[in-house]
Scaffold this motif. Sequence first.
Motif, PDB file in Angstrom:
ATOM      1  N   LEU A 159      51.171 -54.952  -7.829  1.00 34.76           N
ATOM      2  CA  LEU A 159      49.784 -54.938  -8.275  1.00 34.76           C
ATOM      3  C   LEU A 159      48.833 -54.999  -7.082  1.00 34.76           C
ATOM      4  O   LEU A 159      47.866 -54.232  -6.985  1.00 34.76           O
ATOM      5  CB  LEU A 159      49.521 -56.117  -9.209  1.00 34.76           C
ATOM      6  CG  LEU A 159      48.081 -56.290  -9.715  1.00 34.76           C
ATOM      7  CD1 LEU A 159      47.678 -55.117 -10.588  1.00 34.76           C
ATOM      8  CD2 LEU A 159      47.941 -57.593 -10.486  1.00 34.76           C
ATOM      9  N   SER A 199      49.455 -47.725 -13.997  1.00 36.72           N
ATOM     10  CA  SER A 199      48.741 -48.992 -14.108  1.00 36.72           C
ATOM     11  C   SER A 199      47.245 -48.766 -14.343  1.00 36.72           C
ATOM     12  O   SER A 199      46.693 -47.717 -14.010  1.00 36.72           O
ATOM     13  CB  SER A 199      48.927 -49.822 -12.830  1.00 36.72           C
ATOM     14  OG  SER A 199      48.216 -49.245 -11.747  1.00 36.72           O
ATOM     15  N   ASP A 200      46.596 -49.773 -14.907  1.00 39.91           N
ATOM     16  CA  ASP A 200      45.156 -49.698 -15.142  1.00 39.91           C
ATOM     17  C   ASP A 200      44.393 -49.541 -13.834  1.00 39.91           C
ATOM     18  O   ASP A 200      43.384 -48.837 -13.780  1.00 39.91           O
ATOM     19  CB  ASP A 200      44.674 -50.963 -15.870  1.00 39.91           C
ATOM     20  CG  ASP A 200      45.134 -51.018 -17.318  1.00 39.91           C
ATOM     21  OD1 ASP A 200      45.535 -49.964 -17.858  1.00 39.91           O
ATOM     22  OD2 ASP A 200      45.101 -52.110 -17.909  1.00 39.91           O
TER      23      ASP A 200
END
Length: 210
Positions: free
Chosen positions: A77, A155-156
């Motif tokens: 992330l 992913s966002d």
Amino acid sequence: MSSSQPHLSYGEIQALLAESAYDPAIVQKLEAYVRAQVSAVASTLVASETPDVQYSFDANRTLVKLYHFFPHLEGELGMTITALAAFLALLQFPETDFMALCCLIPERVQSTEPCATLVRCAELLESCQFSEFWPEFRKLGIPEYGAREGETVVSDDRKLLSNAVNGTSASNKIRSNMIQMLAKTYRSAPLSHVLAALDLKDVDSLKAFG
């Protein structure tokens, strides 16, 4: 590390940095503010309509430093959020924000997409290869671009980067900065050269930049 965490205002971020710049507990707040900055770029709102979100190199640099000091906070992330911070720095060209930020980003992150393409884009800007810049930059507008083998979910944060790249604000900011560079470099230049450098189709499009 939820991507939906509410972000602090610019003033609150500055106060946070003054009080707790090297406290790993602030990482999530800094991540949320990076997302807010990129969301503002992706938005159709003008800067005056989002006064609580301003570009902050200090905040973004502090986040990257904290990832360096506390690697367990980064993970997959954090690598994408680092790319978001690098994207924001790229928009400041010809200022040296990108170069300064990259000094803190590990090679393993710089060589991983989407950061790798951002590094290539920065190199093209620095060498004034403007017409070659745009095809590379547009790759970042494809959410799936650079996905690792077997990776099926985007992913966002990666989608957020693509939204910002595909919006008009980022491209127009880069074009405005390019025009300043071209004006310093050339006393006069063929229209075709300028249009190619700015990735514009005709003189009417160019007039929008004054």
